[in-house]
Design a protein around this motif. Structure first.
Motif, PDB file in Angstrom:
ATOM      1  N   ALA B 197       0.859  -1.176   0.000  1.00  0.00           N
ATOM      2  CA  ALA B 197       0.000   0.000   0.000  1.00  0.00           C
ATOM      3  C   ALA B 197       0.907   1.242   0.000  1.00  0.00           C
ATOM      4  O   ALA B 197       2.051   1.162   0.457  1.00  0.00           O
ATOM      5  CB  ALA B 197      -0.881  -0.013   1.240  1.00  0.00           C
ATOM      6  N   PRO B 198       0.394   2.377  -0.474  1.00  0.00           N
ATOM      7  CA  PRO B 198      -0.924   2.592  -1.076  1.00  0.00           C
ATOM      8  C   PRO B 198      -0.988   2.083  -2.523  1.00  0.00           C
ATOM      9  O   PRO B 198      -0.019   2.231  -3.269  1.00  0.00           O
ATOM     10  CB  PRO B 198      -1.086   4.120  -1.028  1.00  0.00           C
ATOM     11  N   ARG B 199      -2.113   1.483  -2.872  1.00  0.00           N
ATOM     12  CA  ARG B 199      -2.268   0.855  -4.185  1.00  0.00           C
ATOM     13  C   ARG B 199      -3.237   1.648  -5.036  1.00  0.00           C
ATOM     14  O   ARG B 199      -4.286   2.085  -4.565  1.00  0.00           O
ATOM     15  CB  ARG B 199      -2.820  -0.571  -4.037  1.00  0.00           C
ATOM     16  N   GLU B 217     -13.431 -10.052  -2.248  1.00  0.00           N
ATOM     17  CA  GLU B 217     -12.798  -9.018  -1.430  1.00  0.00           C
ATOM     18  C   GLU B 217     -11.462  -8.680  -2.057  1.00  0.00           C
ATOM     19  O   GLU B 217     -10.737  -9.581  -2.490  1.00  0.00           O
ATOM     20  CB  GLU B 217     -12.541  -9.557  -0.012  1.00  0.00           C
ATOM     21  N   PRO B 219      -7.655  -6.434  -1.781  1.00  0.00           N
ATOM     22  CA  PRO B 219      -6.774  -5.752  -0.833  1.00  0.00           C
ATOM     23  C   PRO B 219      -7.099  -4.262  -0.775  1.00  0.00           C
ATOM     24  O   PRO B 219      -7.698  -3.715  -1.706  1.00  0.00           O
ATOM     25  CB  PRO B 219      -5.380  -5.979  -1.432  1.00  0.00           C
ATOM     26  N   ASP B 220      -6.691  -3.615   0.310  1.00  0.00           N
ATOM     27  CA  ASP B 220      -6.957  -2.187   0.471  1.00  0.00           C
ATOM     28  C   ASP B 220      -6.426  -1.393  -0.710  1.00  0.00           C
ATOM     29  O   ASP B 220      -5.285  -1.561  -1.116  1.00  0.00           O
ATOM     30  CB  ASP B 220      -6.282  -1.654   1.743  1.00  0.00           C
ATOM     31  N   LEU B 221      -7.282  -0.519  -1.237  1.00  0.00           N
ATOM     32  CA  LEU B 221      -6.914   0.321  -2.368  1.00  0.00           C
ATOM     33  C   LEU B 221      -6.959   1.776  -1.939  1.00  0.00           C
ATOM     34  O   LEU B 221      -7.839   2.172  -1.183  1.00  0.00           O
ATOM     35  CB  LEU B 221      -7.913   0.142  -3.517  1.00  0.00           C
ATOM     36  N   ALA B 222      -6.029   2.571  -2.460  1.00  0.00           N
ATOM     37  CA  ALA B 222      -6.070   4.006  -2.195  1.00  0.00           C
ATOM     38  C   ALA B 222      -6.906   4.723  -3.249  1.00  0.00           C
ATOM     39  O   ALA B 222      -7.506   5.752  -2.982  1.00  0.00           O
ATOM     40  CB  ALA B 222      -4.655   4.584  -2.178  1.00  0.00           C
ATOM     41  N   GLU B 240     -17.116   2.153  -5.603  1.00  0.00           N
ATOM     42  CA  GLU B 240     -16.546   2.758  -4.400  1.00  0.00           C
ATOM     43  C   GLU B 240     -16.938   1.968  -3.160  1.00  0.00           C
ATOM     44  O   GLU B 240     -16.131   1.798  -2.229  1.00  0.00           O
ATOM     45  CB  GLU B 240     -17.012   4.216  -4.267  1.00  0.00           C
ATOM     46  N   ARG B 244     -13.970   0.031  -1.657  1.00  0.00           N
ATOM     47  CA  ARG B 244     -13.626   0.902  -0.527  1.00  0.00           C
ATOM     48  C   ARG B 244     -12.527   1.893  -0.891  1.00  0.00           C
ATOM     49  O   ARG B 244     -11.555   2.094  -0.142  1.00  0.00           O
ATOM     50  CB  ARG B 244     -13.239   0.080   0.705  1.00  0.00           C
ATOM     51  N   ALA B 245     -12.663   2.488  -2.059  1.00  0.00           N
ATOM     52  CA  ALA B 245     -11.704   3.503  -2.504  1.00  0.00           C
ATOM     53  C   ALA B 245     -12.429   4.444  -3.441  1.00  0.00           C
ATOM     54  O   ALA B 245     -13.430   4.074  -4.046  1.00  0.00           O
ATOM     55  CB  ALA B 245     -10.533   2.856  -3.225  1.00  0.00           C
TER      56      ALA B 245
END
Lengths: 90, 438
Positions: B197-199, B217, B219-222, B240, B244-245
């Motif tokens: 991250a940040p991706r 699901e 991975p966390d995305l920026a 979004e 979650r980005a």
């Protein structure tokens, strides 16, 4: 004379035709050993995405294409059907 | 890979390149593409980016640029003597290049004649990439610990969008890129997990819809960047929520590079990059910016809003986009007419692409004695697969009206008749056709 389809191949052929709206293709006419992508049925990567969604809904697993071993599965209806049978959860 | 490692490979490849002035870069593998592109820059050769990889298109390009040579994944593999797949390229630091060096030529499909070239100078690429980078950074601010965002792209490097976001951002914008090109949602999730991250995910509406509908699901995305086709608000909102980005929609073209952005889930108007000036004209909108070497034409018609933002109000109906690629219906029709045995034909788009769906083209053709399959096989030599007609319906005559035009309703009617199984030799929809049978 194309090789006959197994029942599982017929099921996959029907999924391909419905998921991709191939109105002018009869599922039973897809030669199980002919190419699906590029030549033969002439599918492309946009179709692959749409098909993967249909496969995940019907067979309960996510398609992968990033391993060398995965790439061969798209060679034909037969190889794709075999891959699905190996990986299906439903 | 470290900057030094990549540069060492670029330098070694550059030394081994042929002496031609133009490199036709056909690499599908992002690392091979990037190394070839950088090596050409070092040798002051200009990279040509063909409209498609169809063999006839590539050979026509080679003929138009004497002294050109091709660079593909095979050449890259030979030159690099190693694995191309799965390389994670970091940033590349090229020695400074002259502002007026012509880095590459992109092409757009003309309605008539050969593709139109668009030369890109290093100075203008530097300018637009700097603005792309700052728009990305301000959208994902604050960046934890000031770390550089890593890019994962689902798009190929050859088109303008992939070139800007997955080649130039690493080269000029200090944003490392993963060289993979994940296809399925499972692949995208796995590739994202391989970078820290940040991706930032660089993708298109067709792909974004697949990701959202997969139920996976990620991975966390920026940030998610989308471009090349209209992004419907509802898809942006869903994306979004699922990813979650924020989703940043980018407006650009081969002619102009990226010139404006908007957050598709909450903004309908485009925010131009600072310095971009738009002037409406009869064929579209002229675009100028301090980093352009000359004004460029955007095919869209623009409506201005207060504060410098704008919306798009329709475009030249001949130009269509499917999943990140652009083509001219008139040019596709010419390619179909060029197939031996086809005496008349028309390529058209029945449904415009929307909601992230790819709107395929259809075609009617008069080709006695040929099958649709054999025509498509020939057409594949000169047309990108995304634009092969689906379906290609053979008819006894095109449904021209008394003025010789092909009304859209008649074309759609012919498609419906074909789908209903009406035999093709009775498919003459217009009463005014000279070939009407009783």
């Amino acid at each position: 004379m194309p090789a006959p389809q197994t029942a599982q191949e017929r099921e996959l052929a029907q999924l391909i035709v419905s998921a991709l709206n191939l109105e002018d293709v009869q599922p039973e006419s897809i030669d199980p050993e002919a190419p699906l992508f590029g030549a033969g049925l002439g599918l492309d990567s946009i179709d692959a995405l749409e098909l993967a969604l249909g496969i995940s809904k019907q067979f309960g697993f996510q398609m992968r294409s990033d391993e060398e071993s995965n790439k061969r599965v798209f060679g034909s209806l037969r190889s794709l059907s075999g891959y699905i049978q190996q990986n299906r959860k439903t | 890979m470290s900057v030094a490692e990549v540069m060492a490979e670029v330098t070694s490849v550059a030394a081994g390149l042929p002496a031609g002035q133009w490199m036709i870069n056909l690499c599908e593998q992002r690392y091979a593409f990037l190394v070839g592109f950088c090596a050409a820059l070092l040798r002051q050769q200009t990279t040509l980016l063909p409209l498609s990889r169809a063999e006839q298109v590539v050979s026509e390009l080679g003929a138009a640029y004497p002294g050109s040579y091709s660079w593909d994944d095979g050449a890259g593999q030979d030159a690099l003597r190693g694995e191309l797949t799965g390389s994670r390229a970091g940033v590349v630091a090229l020695p400074s290049l002259a502002a007026d060096q012509c880095a590459f030529v992109g092409f757009t499909s003309g309605s008539t004649g050969p593709p139109t070239p668009h030369a890109k100078l290093w100075s203008s690429l530097s300018g637009s990439t700097a603005r792309n980078a700052s728009r990305i950074l301000e959208t994902i601010a604050p960046v934890p610990g000031g770390s550089r965002p890593w890019i994962v792209a689902t798009v190929p490097p050859q088109h303008m969008y992939g070139m800007e976001m997955s080649v130039l951002l690493p080269l000029l914008g200090d944003m490392p890129v993963h060289c993979g090109r994940p296809l399925f949602p499972g692949d995208v999730a796995a590739t994202l997990a391989e970078v820290p991250a940040p991706r930032v995910l660089v993708t298109t509406p067709v792909h974004l819809r697949a990701l959202v509908e997969s139920g996976l699901e990620f991975p966390d995305l920026a940030l998610v960047i989308s471009a090349t086709a209209p992004l419907e608000t509802s898809l942006a909102v869903r994306a979004e929520r699922r990813l979650r980005a924020r989703v940043l929609d980018v407006l650009g073209s081969t002619e102009t590079c990226a010139i404006a952005t908007r957050e598709g889930a909450r903004e309908s108007a485009w925010r131009p990059h600072a310095g971009v000036v738009l002037t409406p004209g009869p064929a579209g909108t002229m675009v100028e910016a301090p980093w352009f070497d000359k004004p460029a034409l955007l095919q869209d018609i623009v409506e201005f809003l207060p504060g410098g933002c704008f919306t798009l109000r329709g475009r030249n109906a001949d130009i269509i986009e499917i999943a990140g690629k652009r083509a001219s219906l008139a040019e596709l029709t010419q390619r179909l007419l060029a197939v031996s045995g086809v005496s008349d034909a028309i390529v058209f788009q029945p449904e415009a692409a929307d909601l992230g769906l790819a709107g395929r083209v259809s075609a009617l053709a008069v080709a006695p004695g040929l099958t649709a399959a054999s025509i498509l096989e020939r057409l594949r030599e000169s047309v990108d697969p995304a634009f092969l007609p689906r379906p290609l319906v053979l008819v006894a005559a095109l449904p021209r009206n008394a003025l010789g035009k092909l009304p859209r309703e008649q074309l759609l009617g012919a498609l419906r008749a074909a789908a209903a199984g009406v035999p093709c030799d009775t498919l003459i929809a217009s009463k005014e056709s000279p070939n009407t049978k009783a």
